[in-house]
Design an enzyme around this catalytic site. Structure first.
Site, PDB file in Angstrom:
ATOM      1  NE  ARG A   1      55.079  24.991  12.688  1.00  0.00           N
ATOM      2  CZ  ARG A   1      54.802  23.803  13.179  1.00  0.00           C
ATOM      3  NH1 ARG A   1      53.553  23.386  13.219  1.00  0.00           N
ATOM      4  NH2 ARG A   1      55.744  23.021  13.631  1.00  0.00           N
TER       5      ARG A   1
ATOM      6  CG  HIS B   1      63.073  21.811   7.195  1.00  0.00           C
ATOM      7  ND1 HIS B   1      62.309  20.993   7.991  1.00  0.00           N
ATOM      8  CD2 HIS B   1      63.616  22.736   8.018  1.00  0.00           C
ATOM      9  CE1 HIS B   1      62.386  21.417   9.252  1.00  0.00           C
ATOM     10  NE2 HIS B   1      63.173  22.475   9.303  1.00  0.00           N
TER      11      HIS B   1
ATOM     12  CD  GLU C   1      67.691  35.290  16.724  1.00  0.00           C
ATOM     13  OE1 GLU C   1      66.616  34.673  16.713  1.00  0.00           O
ATOM     14  OE2 GLU C   1      68.595  35.073  15.902  1.00  0.00           O
TER      15      GLU C   1
ATOM     16  CD  GLU D   1      58.100  29.955  13.853  1.00  0.00           C
ATOM     17  OE1 GLU D   1      57.084  30.500  13.357  1.00  0.00           O
ATOM     18  OE2 GLU D   1      58.433  28.777  13.574  1.00  0.00           O
TER      19      GLU D   1
ATOM     20  CG  ASP E   1      61.624  32.388  16.497  1.00  0.00           C
ATOM     21  OD1 ASP E   1      62.257  31.321  16.453  1.00  0.00           O
ATOM     22  OD2 ASP E   1      61.445  33.114  15.500  1.00  0.00           O
TER      23      ASP E   1
ATOM     24  CG  HIS F   1      61.968  26.013   7.714  1.00  0.00           C
ATOM     25  ND1 HIS F   1      62.991  26.844   7.368  1.00  0.00           N
ATOM     26  CD2 HIS F   1      61.582  26.386   8.949  1.00  0.00           C
ATOM     27  CE1 HIS F   1      63.237  27.681   8.356  1.00  0.00           C
ATOM     28  NE2 HIS F   1      62.387  27.426   9.334  1.00  0.00           N
TER      29      HIS F   1
HETATM   30  C1  UD1 Z   1      61.112  24.507  13.805  1.00  0.00           C
HETATM   31  C2  UD1 Z   1      60.742  25.851  14.453  1.00  0.00           C
HETATM   32  C3  UD1 Z   1      61.037  26.997  13.500  1.00  0.00           C
HETATM   33  C4  UD1 Z   1      62.473  26.944  13.016  1.00  0.00           C
HETATM   34  C5  UD1 Z   1      62.736  25.579  12.401  1.00  0.00           C
HETATM   35  C6  UD1 Z   1      64.184  25.496  11.996  1.00  0.00           C
HETATM   36  C7  UD1 Z   1      58.860  25.849  16.017  1.00  0.00           C
HETATM   37  C8  UD1 Z   1      57.406  26.038  16.185  1.00  0.00           C
HETATM   38  N1  UD1 Z   1      59.318  25.899  14.743  1.00  0.00           N
HETATM   39  O1  UD1 Z   1      60.252  24.281  12.699  1.00  0.00           O
HETATM   40  O2  UD1 Z   1      60.834  28.232  14.177  1.00  0.00           O
HETATM   41  O3  UD1 Z   1      62.664  27.957  12.045  1.00  0.00           O
HETATM   42  O4  UD1 Z   1      62.467  24.556  13.373  1.00  0.00           O
HETATM   43  O5  UD1 Z   1      64.443  24.480  11.096  1.00  0.00           O
HETATM   44  O6  UD1 Z   1      59.564  25.643  16.967  1.00  0.00           O
HETATM   45  N2  UD1 Z   1      62.160  16.645  11.305  1.00  0.00           N
HETATM   46  C9  UD1 Z   1      62.954  15.508  11.190  1.00  0.00           C
HETATM   47  N3  UD1 Z   1      64.261  15.572  11.605  1.00  0.00           N
HETATM   48  C10 UD1 Z   1      64.834  16.706  12.082  1.00  0.00           C
HETATM   49  C11 UD1 Z   1      64.030  17.869  12.155  1.00  0.00           C
HETATM   50  C12 UD1 Z   1      62.697  17.818  11.789  1.00  0.00           C
HETATM   51  O7  UD1 Z   1      62.494  14.464  10.761  1.00  0.00           O
HETATM   52  O8  UD1 Z   1      66.027  16.690  12.425  1.00  0.00           O
HETATM   53  C13 UD1 Z   1      60.717  16.556  10.922  1.00  0.00           C
HETATM   54  C14 UD1 Z   1      59.900  15.738  11.946  1.00  0.00           C
HETATM   55  O9  UD1 Z   1      58.916  15.038  11.270  1.00  0.00           O
HETATM   56  C15 UD1 Z   1      59.281  16.845  12.810  1.00  0.00           C
HETATM   57  C16 UD1 Z   1      59.004  17.895  11.759  1.00  0.00           C
HETATM   58  O10 UD1 Z   1      60.148  17.875  10.896  1.00  0.00           O
HETATM   59  O11 UD1 Z   1      58.131  16.423  13.503  1.00  0.00           O
HETATM   60  C17 UD1 Z   1      58.730  19.269  12.258  1.00  0.00           C
HETATM   61  O12 UD1 Z   1      59.715  19.720  13.186  1.00  0.00           O
HETATM   62  P1  UD1 Z   1      59.377  21.005  14.123  1.00  0.00           P
HETATM   63  O13 UD1 Z   1      60.564  21.330  14.959  1.00  0.00           O
HETATM   64  O14 UD1 Z   1      58.071  20.812  14.836  1.00  0.00           O
HETATM   65  O15 UD1 Z   1      59.091  22.156  13.082  1.00  0.00           O
HETATM   66  P2  UD1 Z   1      60.041  22.855  12.038  1.00  0.00           P
HETATM   67  O16 UD1 Z   1      59.208  23.081  10.823  1.00  0.00           O
HETATM   68  O17 UD1 Z   1      61.304  22.118  11.915  1.00  0.00           O
HETATM   69  N1  UDP Z   2      71.554  25.326   7.565  1.00  0.00           N
HETATM   70  C1  UDP Z   2      72.282  24.126   7.531  1.00  0.00           C
HETATM   71  N2  UDP Z   2      71.966  23.199   6.582  1.00  0.00           N
HETATM   72  C2  UDP Z   2      70.966  23.379   5.663  1.00  0.00           C
HETATM   73  C3  UDP Z   2      70.216  24.585   5.723  1.00  0.00           C
HETATM   74  C4  UDP Z   2      70.539  25.533   6.694  1.00  0.00           C
HETATM   75  O1  UDP Z   2      73.192  23.922   8.338  1.00  0.00           O
HETATM   76  O2  UDP Z   2      70.748  22.500   4.823  1.00  0.00           O
HETATM   77  C5  UDP Z   2      71.882  26.311   8.614  1.00  0.00           C
HETATM   78  C6  UDP Z   2      72.093  27.745   8.147  1.00  0.00           C
HETATM   79  O3  UDP Z   2      73.462  28.007   7.901  1.00  0.00           O
HETATM   80  C7  UDP Z   2      71.544  28.583   9.310  1.00  0.00           C
HETATM   81  C8  UDP Z   2      70.502  27.680   9.947  1.00  0.00           C
HETATM   82  O4  UDP Z   2      70.747  26.372   9.459  1.00  0.00           O
HETATM   83  O5  UDP Z   2      72.534  28.842  10.276  1.00  0.00           O
HETATM   84  C9  UDP Z   2      69.105  28.123   9.618  1.00  0.00           C
HETATM   85  O6  UDP Z   2      68.193  27.177  10.053  1.00  0.00           O
HETATM   86  P1  UDP Z   2      66.691  27.138   9.543  1.00  0.00           P
HETATM   87  O7  UDP Z   2      66.589  27.788   8.215  1.00  0.00           O
HETATM   88  O8  UDP Z   2      66.244  25.720   9.656  1.00  0.00           O
HETATM   89  O9  UDP Z   2      65.903  27.946  10.664  1.00  0.00           O
HETATM   90  P2  UDP Z   2      65.585  29.497  10.898  1.00  0.00           P
HETATM   91  O10 UDP Z   2      66.858  30.244  10.900  1.00  0.00           O
HETATM   92  O11 UDP Z   2      64.622  29.938   9.832  1.00  0.00           O
HETATM   93  O12 UDP Z   2      64.890  29.510  12.229  1.00  0.00           O
END
Ligand code: UD1
Ligand code: UDP
Length: 378
Positions: free
Chosen positions: A217, A248, A119, A133, A97, A215
């Protein structure tokens, strides 16, 4: 002619849940399989690629600091065109998603490839929750040709949307396939991991460990403040309990969490842990408090109760099974429910012995067999 697969993902959870499929397809010489990462996440994605030993054929490297949904969506669609033009896949696989799933789905549709949604079929039926999502998953479901539903409930959701039965397969969730692989590797004799060694020096395993992540939104702002306030209170009331929170990297999470929880002696804030250290720590934890989708699915396999800091869920199976408890972001409720686990060992024990509704670790094999048996005119 070999069937051509293109598997695309961008964030940490997609990478974890697609890794077993990548590994299985690469082993199978009926297929020619390429991997593309959008790198919607960067560091958090790379940690997963390392552990599962996946080297992408294409890395779009798209993450920008504090990126927004508009430009991320647009740039993914645009950057997928040359990849799709070059690979000319028969099948494109997307997961779940995220913005990556939805935008890659659209691009793959333009290319004429068949779209396989892993999924598929989870629903809250509220397009605002989780945002964006729920909308992403519904849209990807509309675009997809083949739907891999983790449970009977997600299968039923798809059938109710008039998707024909022969295009859906109930598989279980690949997160369990990944977890079984991960736990075996982490517990193997010659596996060495710096993060795990460091955790051993900062945590006291005689006492209860509460593992926290968050994490979403919808929880940015007020929700996160209320969750942190609950954590602070739990830590103060229970000085022997250790709360560990791998935060996160989203700046909308990182900044407030550090502002609200730094300097409390039994709250440890860390960077996101790489997957091996994270699953190792899950196994050692007493309780998990999270708004993560994937963690809700993993934790019951390790016998760990989960308090879910969300108001509603697209994963009602876990709530019905009793392996997770929805507590929203209500400070008092989080405190009361946590204390119940700490004070009532019979109640705690009951919750650790329930069945995991998300599968048996064979989801990947079912998906590969389904695609292999398709009478595809490629
Ligand atoms: C995204 C997904 C969410 C998922 C989550 C898992 C969307 C809309 N959201 O949310 O469904 O649950 O990932 O974690 O697709 N950032 C870093 N380094 C990283 C990752 C993120 O610096 O490795 C920071 C960056 O500033 C980035 C921000 O996090 O711009 C947001 O990342 P983004 O993928 O847009 O949203 P998530 O909140 O991570
Ligand atoms: N996870 C990880 N390191 C962390 C937190 C989570 O490897 O510090 C793993 C966790 O085991 C799971 C996945 O990340 O498999 C979940 O990711 P996240 O919570 O970012 O996204 P969501 O599942 O809510 O989309």
């Amino acid at each position: 002619m070999k069937k051509k697969n293109l598997i695309v993902f961008g964030t940490r959870p997609e990478a974890i849940k697609m890794a077993p499929l990548v590994r299985e397809f690469l082993r199978n010489d009926t297929f020619e399989t390429k991997v593309c990462v959008t790198a919607q996440h960067r560091e958090m994605l790379d940690q997963v690629l390392d552990f599962f030993e996946i080297v992408p054929d294409y890395d779009l490297n798209l993450m920008r600091p504090n990126q927004n949904l508009y430009s991320l969506t647009a740039t993914i669609i645009e950057n997928m065109k040359p990849v799709l033009d070059e690979v000319k896949p028969d099948f494109v696989y997307v997961h779940g998603d995220t913005t990556t799933s939805m935008a890659v789905g659209i691009a793959a549709f333009y290319s004429g490839a068949k779209i396989c949604h892993v999924e598929a079929g989870l629903r809250t039926f509220d397009r605002q929750y989780p945002f964006p999502e729920e909308f992403n998953r519904q849209l990807t479901g509309k675009i997809a040709d083949y739907h891999f539903a983790p449970t009977n409930l997600s299968n039923n959701n798809l059938l109710a949307e008039n998707i024909s039965e022969e295009n859906i397969l109930v598989t279980g969730n690949t997160v369990i396939d990944a977890l079984l692989y991960g736990i075996e590797k982490v517990n193997s004799e010659n596996f060495k991991d710096e993060e795990i060694e460091k955790l051993k020096t900062v945590l006291d395993f005689q006492n209860e460990i509460i593992l926290v992540t968050g994490h979403r939104r919808e929880n940015h702002g007020e929700g996160l403040i209320k969750i942190c306030s609950a954590l602070k209170s739990i830590a103060e009331k229970n000085p022997s309990v250790q709360i560990i929170y791998p935060v996160h990297l989203n700046p909308n999470v990182l900044k407030p969490v550090h502002e609200l929880l730094s300097g409390i002696s039994n709250i440890i804030l860390t960077e996101p842990l790489a997957y091996p250290a994270f699953i190792w720590l899950m196994e050692k934890s007493f309780l998990i408090i999270t708004d993560s989708g994937g963690i809700q699915e993993e934790a019951p396999s390790l016998g760990k109760p989960v308090l879910v800091t969300r108001e509603t869920t697209e994963r009602p199976e876990a709530v019905e099974e009793g392996t997770v408890l929805l507590v929203g972001t209500d400070t008092e409720k989080i405190i009361v429910e946590t204390q119940k686990f700490l004070d009532d060992s019979a109640y705690y024990k009951k919750m650790t012995q329930l069945h995991n509704p998300y599968g048996d670790g064979k989801a990947t094999a079912r998906i590969v067999k389904f695609i292999k048996n398709l009478n595809h005119g490629a």
